[in-house]
Design a protein around this motif. Structure first.
Motif, PDB file in Angstrom:
ATOM      1  N   UNK A   1       0.824  -1.203   0.000  1.00 19.37           N
ATOM      2  CA  UNK A   1       0.000   0.000   0.000  1.00 19.37           C
ATOM      3  C   UNK A   1       0.851   1.242   0.000  1.00 19.37           C
ATOM      4  N   UNK A   2       0.197   2.398  -0.107  1.00 15.45           N
ATOM      5  CA  UNK A   2       0.912   3.661  -0.063  1.00 15.45           C
ATOM      6  C   UNK A   2       1.487   3.923   1.318  1.00 15.45           C
ATOM      7  N   UNK A   3       2.602   4.610   1.361  1.00 10.09           N
ATOM      8  CA  UNK A   3       3.287   4.829   2.638  1.00 10.09           C
ATOM      9  C   UNK A   3       2.410   5.571   3.640  1.00 10.09           C
ATOM     10  N   UNK A   4       1.788   6.668   3.213  1.00 15.75           N
ATOM     11  CA  UNK A   4       0.965   7.452   4.143  1.00 15.75           C
ATOM     12  C   UNK A   4      -0.211   6.628   4.655  1.00 15.75           C
ATOM     13  N   UNK A   5      -0.858   5.915   3.752  1.00 16.85           N
ATOM     14  CA  UNK A   5      -2.021   5.090   4.117  1.00 16.85           C
ATOM     15  C   UNK A   5      -1.650   4.036   5.157  1.00 16.85           C
ATOM     16  N   UNK A   6      -0.569   3.315   4.919  1.00 16.22           N
ATOM     17  CA  UNK A   6      -0.179   2.239   5.839  1.00 16.22           C
ATOM     18  C   UNK A   6       0.329   2.806   7.161  1.00 16.22           C
ATOM     19  N   UNK A   7       1.096   3.891   7.112  1.00 20.79           N
ATOM     20  CA  UNK A   7       1.575   4.503   8.356  1.00 20.79           C
ATOM     21  C   UNK A   7       0.406   4.922   9.241  1.00 20.79           C
ATOM     22  N   UNK A   8      -0.617   5.518   8.636  1.00 22.46           N
ATOM     23  CA  UNK A   8      -1.801   5.916   9.408  1.00 22.46           C
ATOM     24  C   UNK A   8      -2.456   4.695  10.044  1.00 22.46           C
ATOM     25  N   UNK A   9      -2.586   3.615   9.287  1.00 20.75           N
ATOM     26  CA  UNK A   9      -3.211   2.393   9.820  1.00 20.75           C
ATOM     27  C   UNK A   9      -2.419   1.842  10.995  1.00 20.75           C
ATOM     28  N   UNK A  10      -1.100   1.826  10.873  1.00 20.37           N
ATOM     29  CA  UNK A  10      -0.256   1.290  11.939  1.00 20.37           C
ATOM     30  C   UNK A  10      -0.410   2.090  13.228  1.00 20.37           C
ATOM     31  N   UNK A  11      -0.534   3.408  13.087  1.00 14.47           N
ATOM     32  CA  UNK A  11      -0.671   4.267  14.273  1.00 14.47           C
ATOM     33  C   UNK A  11      -2.073   4.179  14.847  1.00 14.47           C
ATOM     34  N   UNK A  12      -3.099   4.240  13.986  1.00 16.18           N
ATOM     35  CA  UNK A  12      -4.490   4.166  14.451  1.00 16.18           C
ATOM     36  C   UNK A  12      -4.749   2.848  15.173  1.00 16.18           C
ATOM     37  N   UNK A  13      -4.192   1.768  14.631  1.00 20.66           N
ATOM     38  CA  UNK A  13      -4.386   0.452  15.244  1.00 20.66           C
ATOM     39  C   UNK A  13      -3.425   0.196  16.405  1.00 20.66           C
ATOM     40  N   UNK A  14      -2.622   1.224  16.723  1.00 23.95           N
ATOM     41  CA  UNK A  14      -1.681   1.194  17.845  1.00 23.95           C
ATOM     42  C   UNK A  14      -0.628   0.086  17.715  1.00 23.95           C
ATOM     43  N   UNK A  15      -0.387  -0.329  16.481  1.00 24.95           N
ATOM     44  CA  UNK A  15       0.723  -1.253  16.275  1.00 24.95           C
ATOM     45  C   UNK A  15       2.043  -0.495  16.406  1.00 24.95           C
ATOM     46  N   UNK A  16       1.991   0.789  16.080  1.00 22.09           N
ATOM     47  CA  UNK A  16       3.140   1.675  16.244  1.00 22.09           C
ATOM     48  C   UNK A  16       2.717   2.854  17.106  1.00 22.09           C
ATOM     49  N   UNK A  17       3.366   3.036  18.237  1.00 24.24           N
ATOM     50  CA  UNK A  17       3.074   4.178  19.097  1.00 24.24           C
ATOM     51  C   UNK A  17       4.195   5.201  19.085  1.00 24.24           C
ATOM     52  N   UNK A  18       5.357   4.787  18.614  1.00 26.34           N
ATOM     53  CA  UNK A  18       6.463   5.718  18.436  1.00 26.34           C
ATOM     54  C   UNK A  18       7.420   5.144  17.392  1.00 26.34           C
ATOM     55  N   UNK A  19       8.055   6.037  16.666  1.00 32.50           N
ATOM     56  CA  UNK A  19       9.051   5.603  15.700  1.00 32.50           C
ATOM     57  C   UNK A  19      10.367   5.384  16.426  1.00 32.50           C
ATOM     58  N   UNK A  20      10.956   4.207  16.217  1.00 36.66           N
ATOM     59  CA  UNK A  20      12.301   3.965  16.737  1.00 36.66           C
ATOM     60  C   UNK A  20      13.313   4.246  15.624  1.00 36.66           C
TER      61      UNK A  20
END
Length: 263
Positions: free
Chosen positions: A137-156
């Motif tokens: 998928x597109x980078x912005x679309x997937x990044x939003x999904x990862x954050x909304x679904x709380x799979x990512x809470x901070x970038x390491x």
């Protein structure tokens, strides 16, 4: 090297041109295929051999890649994200480094489903399926999904290696979603000299005062993208330059070191 050769070597992000499938056939036709299975180092060596002796690929390669691996070894992230997977070379190289340092998850985001399929084949061959996950998928679309679904809470650590035109808008999106954390977040961007990402470099190399003045200038180059950056984040950026077959290129290493008050 002619401009036509340079373009063929650098390729067009997001589109296969035959080299990628040819690479798969070449690797799976090797007499030493059994030795490659479950061995990331040998898979990477095979890709490097194809790159040097058959057709040039768009991989980050062992020289640039070593600098990124050194960062992974130092930072020891639990999770790392890559934007722009291509054939999966960096997924294998950095995914293995992350795993060796105790990390659990390497997430690759690739817009082109065929590219992702090639990358998945090579990641599986390298024995990294439990560590590396490639999302289509597109980078912005997937990044939003990862954050909304709380799979990512901070970038390491996030590795930017997709369309250079998206480096800035995706950085602004991460800032808007408040996942760029001082003392935690590290951003690595390839090809910032060739093909080049001048607006992205302006942003990560600017002071907070300069960024507040840059917002209006830079957002005009983002087209219809509606994102709200955080110019108060304090970045420290180092540019590493490299000679490549098509000329000078560079990788930026950016750490989030602080945040000024918005008052």
């Amino acid at each position: 090297m002619t401009n036509k050769t340079v373009q063929a070597a650098a390729g067009t992000a997001g589109a296969l041109d035959g080299r990628e499938i040819e690479l798969l056939h070449w690797i799976y036709g090797r007499e030493d295929l059994k030795e490659l299975k479950g061995n990331p180092t040998k898979v990477l060596e095979a890709i490097d051999e194809f790159n040097c002796t058959v057709k040039m690929l768009m991989n980050i390669g062992p020289v640039k890649g070593t600098h990124v691996v050194n960062t992974i070894n130092k930072e020891k992230p639990g999770v790392m994200i890559e934007l722009g997977v291509y054939i999966g070379y960096s997924c294998i190289l950095f995914g293995e480094a992350l795993r060796a340092n105790g990390g659990k998850k390497y997430i690759g985001i690739e817009k082109n489903a065929e590219m992702a399929a090639v990358a998945n084949q090579l990641v599986d061959l390298a024995g990294l399926r439990d560590t590396v996950r490639i999302l289509v998928g597109g980078s912005a679309e997937i990044l939003k999904e990862l954050v909304v679904e709380k799979e990512i809470e901070q970038i390491e650590i996030i590795f930017l290696d997709h369309w250079q035109e998206l480096y800035l808008s995706d950085t602004w999106l991460l800032e808007e979603m408040n996942v760029m954390k001082p003392g935690v977040s590290f951003m690595i961007a390839d090809n910032v000299i060739f093909p080049g990402a001048p607006n992205f470099r302006k942003w990560v190399e600017a002071s907070t005062k300069e960024k507040k003045e840059l917002v209006k200038e830079l957002e005009s180059g983002l087209g219809c993208a509606k994102v709200k950056p955080n110019p108060n984040l304090i970045y420290e950026t180092v540019l590493e330059e490299f000679e490549t077959p098509w000329g000078l290129d560079g990788v930026t290493f950016t750490r989030v070191v602080g945040e000024e008050s918005s008052e």
